[in-house]
Write a protein that holds these residues in place. Structure first.
Motif, PDB file in Angstrom:
ATOM      1  N   SER A   1     -33.124  20.059 -17.282  1.00 18.59           N
ATOM      2  CA  SER A   1     -33.735  21.389 -17.231  1.00 18.59           C
ATOM      3  C   SER A   1     -33.299  22.139 -15.986  1.00 18.59           C
ATOM      4  O   SER A   1     -32.984  23.338 -16.038  1.00 18.59           O
ATOM      5  N   LEU A   2     -33.256  21.429 -14.848  1.00 16.04           N
ATOM      6  CA  LEU A   2     -32.819  22.059 -13.601  1.00 16.04           C
ATOM      7  C   LEU A   2     -31.373  22.529 -13.702  1.00 16.04           C
ATOM      8  O   LEU A   2     -31.018  23.608 -13.206  1.00 16.04           O
TER       9      LEU A   2
ATOM     10  N   SER B   1     -27.854  27.145 -14.093  1.00 17.76           N
ATOM     11  CA  SER B   1     -26.788  27.913 -14.750  1.00 17.76           C
ATOM     12  C   SER B   1     -27.220  29.353 -14.994  1.00 17.76           C
ATOM     13  O   SER B   1     -26.415  30.288 -14.855  1.00 17.76           O
ATOM     14  N   VAL B   2     -28.503  29.547 -15.349  1.00 20.39           N
ATOM     15  CA  VAL B   2     -29.026  30.899 -15.546  1.00 20.39           C
ATOM     16  C   VAL B   2     -28.916  31.706 -14.246  1.00 20.39           C
ATOM     17  O   VAL B   2     -28.658  32.916 -14.265  1.00 20.39           O
ATOM     18  N   ALA B   3     -29.087  31.026 -13.110  1.00 23.85           N
ATOM     19  CA  ALA B   3     -28.990  31.719 -11.818  1.00 23.85           C
ATOM     20  C   ALA B   3     -27.639  32.379 -11.619  1.00 23.85           C
ATOM     21  O   ALA B   3     -27.530  33.410 -10.930  1.00 23.85           O
ATOM     22  N   ALA B   4     -26.582  31.808 -12.221  1.00 21.11           N
ATOM     23  CA  ALA B   4     -25.250  32.408 -12.096  1.00 21.11           C
ATOM     24  C   ALA B   4     -25.204  33.819 -12.679  1.00 21.11           C
ATOM     25  O   ALA B   4     -24.421  34.664 -12.237  1.00 21.11           O
ATOM     26  N   LEU B   5     -26.055  34.087 -13.677  1.00 21.95           N
ATOM     27  CA  LEU B   5     -26.104  35.407 -14.295  1.00 21.95           C
ATOM     28  C   LEU B   5     -26.929  36.401 -13.474  1.00 21.95           C
ATOM     29  O   LEU B   5     -26.815  37.613 -13.670  1.00 21.95           O
ATOM     30  N   LEU B   6     -27.767  35.892 -12.570  1.00 17.73           N
ATOM     31  CA  LEU B   6     -28.721  36.736 -11.853  1.00 17.73           C
ATOM     32  C   LEU B   6     -28.398  36.923 -10.378  1.00 17.73           C
ATOM     33  O   LEU B   6     -28.781  37.934  -9.788  1.00 17.73           O
ATOM     34  N   ILE B   7     -27.701  35.951  -9.786  1.00 18.92           N
ATOM     35  CA  ILE B   7     -27.580  35.895  -8.329  1.00 18.92           C
ATOM     36  C   ILE B   7     -26.912  37.128  -7.732  1.00 18.92           C
ATOM     37  O   ILE B   7     -27.294  37.602  -6.665  1.00 18.92           O
ATOM     38  N   ASP B   8     -25.912  37.691  -8.434  1.00 17.45           N
ATOM     39  CA  ASP B   8     -25.216  38.872  -7.915  1.00 17.45           C
ATOM     40  C   ASP B   8     -25.801  40.175  -8.444  1.00 17.45           C
ATOM     41  O   ASP B   8     -25.522  41.235  -7.894  1.00 17.45           O
TER      42      ASP B   8
END
Length: 384
Positions: free
Chosen positions: A188-189, A194-201
């Motif tokens: 799950s982590l 991986s979702v963070a890659a879409l949000l971080i920038d």
């Protein structure tokens, strides 16, 4: 075992310092965040393999292979890493000298290095403690190290390192079920990382840290409540800690999983980047040690109250992040340097958001051409 652990620790320490710096210097500003997130997701993939391997070898408990193979299997990934490093490009951030964009960036790097030398006018260690510095060196080092502090004191290793112990001693599950849930939690982590890659920038580092700390605080509080009131007579409440351990993974995976590895390399200047990142890495491993040593004793002695501590810690992080932290998303490393100079010169007359807009509008190519003209002028004066 002890010697091997020391050697592996030295090697891992070198990697955790060098890799974020290398990635921040070789990646474009708009891709820097997601690429370092990808690194952390790969890291979590290693934890997934470890957890399922731990579970699998419980089926052969009386054979030496159940501990020899997991230790020996680490060598496979070391060999893969060596093979990839041999073909990886070197820093700094250019691979060709003919493209105009590359030429401009090289010139901007020259300008940046020369400008830092003029502004700081001292050796790196002296620059850290220089008062009224335009580069705000000490503040930037502390901001970078602060993210590592948030990550570890926020409770990640209570979950990542000790989840099977938490599930057996605090929740009351049997050992094999605890290992299965630990492996599923690490998967799950990996997903939420991986979702963070879409949000971080897109959303930025600061907002995600606020989101992560707030959510983690609520999750640990509810874990503590479930452990406090759960038991043989109230098994429904025993489900609560398990659920919110998994919910914690959502908040942590999207935010503080990766940001502590991005932010120190971004926030520190060219001259101090190695020192700042090293200090952040030292802070990280120091508090990993503190949490890992304290957790078994704390679980045994104060039980549910231990998890409430992490709820309080994460809540206390919120005003610190809101007031002191600076957004670095989608800024060139040289623009981050200018951001601190602009804010230092303007003081309270402008906000950090306004200073960021000014730094962003100073186009990198324009800075490079201006710097080139300045260097050529200085050269002509010397010749004359």
């Amino acid at each position: 075992m002890i010697v091997g652990r020391v050697v592996a620790g030295v090697g891992n320490g070198m990697n955790t310092i060098a890799i974020p710096i290398w990635q921040s210097e070789t990646a474009r500003a708009e891709h820097r965040g997601k690429l370092i997130v990808a690194q952390l997701v790969t890291n979590i993939f290693g934890i997934v393999i470890t957890n399922w391997m731990n579970y699998g070898f419980t089926f052969i408990p009386h054979s030496p292979v159940n501990w020899r193979f997991p230790l020996g299997f680490q060598c496979f990934f070391a060999l893969v890493t060596i093979a990839f490093v041999l073909v990886a490009p070197e820093s700094p951030r250019w691979l060709s000298t003919s493209d105009q964009e590359v030429v401009d960036e090289i010139q901007s790097l020259e300008v940046s290095v020369n400008h830092e030398s003029e502004v700081q006018q001292s050796k790196p260690l002296k620059a850290i403690f220089k008062r009224n510095s335009k580069q705000q060196t000490l503040r930037r080092i502390l901001l970078g190290a602060g993210t590592a502090f948030f990550q570890q004191v926020g409770g990640t290793n209570v979950i990542a390192y000790y989840l099977p112990v938490v599930l057996t001693r605090s929740v009351g599950l049997d050992n094999r079920m605890a290992l299965i849930l630990s492996a599923v939690d690490s998967m799950s982590l990996m997903f939420w990382g991986s979702v963070a890659a879409l949000l971080i920038d897109r959303i930025g580092r600061k907002r995600l840290m606020l989101f992560g700390a707030a959510g983690s605080s609520v999750c640990f509080a509810l874990v503590a409540v479930g452990l406090r009131y759960g038991g043989p007579d109230n098994k429904g409440m025993c489900v609560l800690p398990v659920v919110f351990i998994f919910v914690y993974t959502v908040f942590y995976g999207i935010s503080l999983l990766s940001i502590p590895y991005i932010y120190p390399a971004e926030i520190n200047s060219q001259q101090i980047r190695n020192i700042g990142t090293s200090f952040a890495t030292t802070t990280n491993w120091l508090f990993v040690y503190v949490i890992v040593v304290a957790t078994p004793t704390a679980i045994a002695n104060i039980q549910w109250k231990y998890y409430m501590l992490f709820a309080i810690f994460n809540f206390c992080f919120l005003p610190i992040i809101w007031h002191f932290y600076v957004e670095t998303a989608n800024l060139f490393l040289e623009q981050i340097d200018r951001l601190f100079e602009i804010k230092h010169e303007a003081g309270n007359a402008i906000s950090w958001a306004e200073a960021t807009m000014i730094a962003r509008t100073e186009d990198i190519s324009d800075l490079a051409h201006t710097g080139k003209e300045k260097l050529e002028t200085e050269h002509c004066e010397v010749v004359a």
